[in-house]
Design a protein around this motif. Structure first.
Motif, PDB file in Angstrom:
ATOM      1  N   MET A 254      25.264  62.023  46.533  1.00  0.00           N
ATOM      2  CA  MET A 254      26.386  61.808  45.622  1.00  0.00           C
ATOM      3  C   MET A 254      26.071  60.657  44.681  1.00  0.00           C
ATOM      4  SD  MET A 254      30.373  60.848  46.491  1.00  0.00           S
ATOM      5  CE  MET A 254      30.098  59.093  46.722  1.00  0.00           C
ATOM      6  N   LYS A 255      26.456  60.816  43.424  1.00  0.00           N
ATOM      7  CA  LYS A 255      26.333  59.740  42.443  1.00  0.00           C
ATOM      8  C   LYS A 255      27.736  59.224  42.097  1.00  0.00           C
ATOM      9  CE  LYS A 255      22.024  61.089  40.138  1.00  0.00           C
ATOM     10  NZ  LYS A 255      21.640  62.156  41.069  1.00  0.00           N
ATOM     11  N   ILE A 256      27.782  57.989  41.659  1.00  0.00           N
ATOM     12  CA  ILE A 256      29.026  57.346  41.217  1.00  0.00           C
ATOM     13  C   ILE A 256      28.780  56.816  39.818  1.00  0.00           C
ATOM     14  CG2 ILE A 256      30.704  55.515  41.655  1.00  0.00           C
ATOM     15  CD1 ILE A 256      29.664  55.533  44.601  1.00  0.00           C
ATOM     16  N   TRP A 257      29.667  57.137  38.897  1.00  0.00           N
ATOM     17  CA  TRP A 257      29.558  56.611  37.539  1.00  0.00           C
ATOM     18  C   TRP A 257      30.629  55.551  37.329  1.00  0.00           C
ATOM     19  CZ3 TRP A 257      26.522  56.585  33.328  1.00  0.00           C
ATOM     20  CH2 TRP A 257      27.072  56.244  32.093  1.00  0.00           C
ATOM     21  N   VAL A 258      30.236  54.435  36.768  1.00  0.00           N
ATOM     22  CA  VAL A 258      31.187  53.394  36.367  1.00  0.00           C
ATOM     23  C   VAL A 258      31.194  53.376  34.851  1.00  0.00           C
ATOM     24  CG1 VAL A 258      31.792  50.957  36.454  1.00  0.00           C
ATOM     25  CG2 VAL A 258      30.778  52.065  38.468  1.00  0.00           C
ATOM     26  N   GLY A 259      32.294  53.817  34.247  1.00  0.00           N
ATOM     27  CA  GLY A 259      32.386  53.940  32.799  1.00  0.00           C
ATOM     28  C   GLY A 259      33.224  52.849  32.176  1.00  0.00           C
ATOM     29  N   VAL A 260      32.747  52.292  31.069  1.00  0.00           N
ATOM     30  CA  VAL A 260      33.499  51.259  30.348  1.00  0.00           C
ATOM     31  C   VAL A 260      34.729  51.908  29.728  1.00  0.00           C
ATOM     32  CG1 VAL A 260      33.410  49.557  28.497  1.00  0.00           C
ATOM     33  CG2 VAL A 260      31.395  49.945  29.937  1.00  0.00           C
ATOM     34  N   THR A 261      35.882  51.295  29.947  1.00  0.00           N
ATOM     35  CA  THR A 261      37.179  51.938  29.712  1.00  0.00           C
ATOM     36  C   THR A 261      38.050  51.116  28.779  1.00  0.00           C
ATOM     37  OG1 THR A 261      37.070  52.825  31.965  1.00  0.00           O
ATOM     38  CG2 THR A 261      39.236  52.838  30.898  1.00  0.00           C
ATOM     39  N   ASP A 262      38.696  51.777  27.839  1.00  0.00           N
ATOM     40  CA  ASP A 262      39.661  51.138  26.946  1.00  0.00           C
ATOM     41  C   ASP A 262      40.898  50.722  27.752  1.00  0.00           C
ATOM     42  OD1 ASP A 262      40.621  50.878  23.912  1.00  0.00           O
ATOM     43  OD2 ASP A 262      42.264  51.722  25.103  1.00  0.00           O
ATOM     44  N   GLU A 263      41.296  49.474  27.632  1.00  0.00           N
ATOM     45  CA  GLU A 263      42.411  48.972  28.450  1.00  0.00           C
ATOM     46  C   GLU A 263      43.738  49.625  28.072  1.00  0.00           C
ATOM     47  OE1 GLU A 263      44.290  44.808  30.199  1.00  0.00           O
ATOM     48  OE2 GLU A 263      42.651  44.749  28.729  1.00  0.00           O
ATOM     49  N   ASP A 264      43.943  49.937  26.789  1.00  0.00           N
ATOM     50  CA  ASP A 264      45.183  50.606  26.397  1.00  0.00           C
ATOM     51  C   ASP A 264      45.264  51.991  27.035  1.00  0.00           C
ATOM     52  OD1 ASP A 264      45.978  48.474  24.847  1.00  0.00           O
ATOM     53  OD2 ASP A 264      45.147  49.290  22.986  1.00  0.00           O
ATOM     54  N   TRP A 265      44.142  52.712  27.062  1.00  0.00           N
ATOM     55  CA  TRP A 265      44.084  54.020  27.728  1.00  0.00           C
ATOM     56  C   TRP A 265      44.448  53.883  29.200  1.00  0.00           C
ATOM     57  CZ3 TRP A 265      41.180  55.967  31.778  1.00  0.00           C
ATOM     58  CH2 TRP A 265      41.060  57.349  31.880  1.00  0.00           C
ATOM     59  N   PHE A 266      43.829  52.895  29.866  1.00  0.00           N
ATOM     60  CA  PHE A 266      44.090  52.684  31.287  1.00  0.00           C
ATOM     61  C   PHE A 266      45.558  52.328  31.539  1.00  0.00           C
ATOM     62  CE2 PHE A 266      44.678  49.499  34.618  1.00  0.00           C
ATOM     63  CZ  PHE A 266      44.355  50.264  35.742  1.00  0.00           C
ATOM     64  N   THR A 267      46.100  51.420  30.735  1.00  0.00           N
ATOM     65  CA  THR A 267      47.479  50.980  30.952  1.00  0.00           C
ATOM     66  C   THR A 267      48.454  52.134  30.787  1.00  0.00           C
ATOM     67  OG1 THR A 267      46.927  48.754  30.192  1.00  0.00           O
ATOM     68  CG2 THR A 267      49.263  49.385  30.159  1.00  0.00           C
ATOM     69  N   HIS A 268      48.252  52.941  29.748  1.00  0.00           N
ATOM     70  CA  HIS A 268      49.119  54.100  29.522  1.00  0.00           C
ATOM     71  C   HIS A 268      49.100  55.028  30.729  1.00  0.00           C
ATOM     72  CE1 HIS A 268      50.871  57.474  27.111  1.00  0.00           C
ATOM     73  NE2 HIS A 268      50.122  58.202  27.935  1.00  0.00           N
ATOM     74  N   LEU A 269      47.914  55.373  31.214  1.00  0.00           N
ATOM     75  CA  LEU A 269      47.815  56.342  32.298  1.00  0.00           C
ATOM     76  C   LEU A 269      48.216  55.747  33.644  1.00  0.00           C
ATOM     77  CD1 LEU A 269      44.580  58.275  31.320  1.00  0.00           C
ATOM     78  CD2 LEU A 269      46.944  59.010  31.098  1.00  0.00           C
ATOM     79  N   SER A 270      48.024  54.447  33.825  1.00  0.00           N
ATOM     80  CA  SER A 270      48.410  53.837  35.096  1.00  0.00           C
ATOM     81  C   SER A 270      49.918  53.895  35.303  1.00  0.00           C
ATOM     82  CB  SER A 270      47.920  52.393  35.177  1.00  0.00           C
ATOM     83  OG  SER A 270      48.565  51.575  34.215  1.00  0.00           O
ATOM     84  N   HIS A 271      50.676  53.895  34.197  1.00  0.00           N
ATOM     85  CA  HIS A 271      52.128  54.068  34.303  1.00  0.00           C
ATOM     86  C   HIS A 271      52.500  55.540  34.477  1.00  0.00           C
ATOM     87  CE1 HIS A 271      52.159  50.040  32.177  1.00  0.00           C
ATOM     88  NE2 HIS A 271      52.929  49.823  33.230  1.00  0.00           N
ATOM     89  N   LEU A 272      51.743  56.413  33.864  1.00  0.00           N
ATOM     90  CA  LEU A 272      52.037  57.844  33.925  1.00  0.00           C
ATOM     91  C   LEU A 272      51.652  58.456  35.268  1.00  0.00           C
ATOM     92  CD1 LEU A 272      52.926  60.351  32.269  1.00  0.00           C
ATOM     93  CD2 LEU A 272      50.527  60.600  31.566  1.00  0.00           C
ATOM     94  N   LYS A 273      50.527  58.014  35.838  1.00  0.00           N
ATOM     95  CA  LYS A 273      49.987  58.549  37.098  1.00  0.00           C
ATOM     96  C   LYS A 273      49.889  60.081  37.058  1.00  0.00           C
ATOM     97  CE  LYS A 273      51.343  54.686  40.022  1.00  0.00           C
ATOM     98  NZ  LYS A 273      51.594  53.776  38.891  1.00  0.00           N
ATOM     99  N   PRO A 274      49.071  60.609  36.152  1.00  0.00           N
ATOM    100  CA  PRO A 274      48.978  62.061  35.968  1.00  0.00           C
ATOM    101  C   PRO A 274      48.087  62.714  37.026  1.00  0.00           C
ATOM    102  CG  PRO A 274      47.449  60.972  34.507  1.00  0.00           C
ATOM    103  CD  PRO A 274      48.195  59.877  35.216  1.00  0.00           C
ATOM    104  N   ASP A 275      48.117  64.045  37.055  1.00  0.00           N
ATOM    105  CA  ASP A 275      47.269  64.795  37.972  1.00  0.00           C
ATOM    106  C   ASP A 275      45.857  64.999  37.431  1.00  0.00           C
ATOM    107  OD1 ASP A 275      48.068  66.470  35.913  1.00  0.00           O
ATOM    108  OD2 ASP A 275      48.193  68.253  37.167  1.00  0.00           O
ATOM    109  N   GLU A 276      45.641  64.691  36.154  1.00  0.00           N
ATOM    110  CA  GLU A 276      44.341  64.800  35.518  1.00  0.00           C
ATOM    111  C   GLU A 276      44.342  63.871  34.314  1.00  0.00           C
ATOM    112  OE1 GLU A 276      43.710  68.754  34.007  1.00  0.00           O
ATOM    113  OE2 GLU A 276      45.582  68.772  32.887  1.00  0.00           O
TER     114      GLU A 276
END
Length: 308
Positions: free
Chosen positions: A1-23
């Motif tokens: 198994m491989k694991i990828w650590v991707g550099v992430t836009d904080e606004d994108w993360f904050t939006h989705l962390s509140h939404l908690k979507p299935d994808e």
């Protein structure tokens, strides 16, 4: 198994962390670069931009493709990490020098089962992470650093519903990841649309139409009736054929031929174009057998939806 650590836009993360979507759609402002670091089902972790050198969540890789922004919005909506299509376009302009495209093509990395850590549970990046990394880095799960990273993720997600990949010694690699993951995991509607679209090479199965904005991923057995978001329960159709398929005026037989109901002409006094395809084999369908329309789902549509 491989694991990828991707550099992430904080606004994108904050939006989705509140939404908690299935994808989620982890998109890039350009569709020119393919993502080949992971097989389907392998972990994709989110790392914020420096100086916030923390891993803050993750998901499981499904697929990567390039799509016009409008179609990415139709497929994922607010699961793109923005509140509207206009906001998506504004974000793209923030990162792209070329801004004249009316509907810019972006890279879409589709993730299933995303999870988001509360700030006290954020993880420091591994010691080998270099400050000049701008996209991300792959870690081998069997390496000491990879094992330590995944153990830290497990501890930080205690109490969250995060799927645990089976230990290497207890699973068959090909069965756990790759194509098998796409038939066993709980995929969302956006992933379903992307996978079906690419499985049919962006062509209508009946007509061969290649104009992407009018192509739609149709469920053979509707999701509302327990039809899964799986490629073998889907077929790519031009929008008018999709509508007729859902209404039962056309169907596809288990041997992959189109049938058109007599009731189309009886009820609407038209349908010449569609009757020209009656009895004809599909022009396009996936070459990989596991991605072709399931005979079981096709029989369901023939017997339960088709207007005889």
């Amino acid at each position: 198994m491989k694991i990828w650590v991707g550099v992430t836009d904080e606004d994108w993360f904050t939006h989705l962390s509140h939404l908690k979507p299935d994808e989620a759609n982890f998109w890039q402002p350009s569709g020119a670069r393919a993502f080949r670091a992971l097989a389907p089902g392998e972990p994709f972790l989110f790392k914020l931009h420096s100086p916030k050198n923390f891993i803050v969540g993750g998901g499981f890789f499904v697929s990567h493709t390039a799509l016009p922004a409008s179609i990415a919005w139709d497929a994922f909506g607010i699961k793109n990490g923005v509140g509207s299509l206009d906001e998506l376009h504004a974000r793209i302009r923030r990162y792209r020098r070329e801004t004249e495209a009316v509907d810019p093509v972006i890279g879409c990395t589709v993730l299933a089962e995303p999870f988001f850590l509360e700030e006290p549970a954020w993880l420091a990046v591994p010691s080998s992470w270099a400050p000049n990394i701008v996209q991300g880095k792959t870690y081998e799960a069997e390496s000491a650093e990879g094992r330590a990273l995944w153990q830290s993720v497990r501890l930080s997600t205690a109490g969250l519903r995060v799927r645990e990949p089976a230990p290497a010694a207890d699973r068959d690699e090909e069965a756990r990841f790759g194509a098998e993951y796409l038939t066993r995991s709980r995929l969302g509607q956006g992933a379903f649309r992307v996978l079906v679209t690419d499985a049919y090479e962006r062509r209508c199965a009946v007509t061969g139409e290649r104009t992407l904005p009018v192509l739609e991923a149709a469920h053979i057995k509707p999701y509302a009736l327990s039809g899964p978001h799986q490629v073998n329960n889907g077929i790519l159709l031009r929008s008018d054929l999709h509508r007729l398929f859902d209404l039962g005026y056309v169907t596809i037989t288990p041997d992959l031929r189109l049938e058109v109901s007599r009731r189309l002409k009886a009820e609407w006094q038209n349908g010449r174009e569609y009757y020209a395809h009656h009895g004809q084999p599909l022009r396009f369908y996936p070459q990989e057998p596991s991605r072709r329309p399931s005979p079981e789902f096709l029989r369901w549509h023939n017997e339960s939806r088709f207007r005889t």
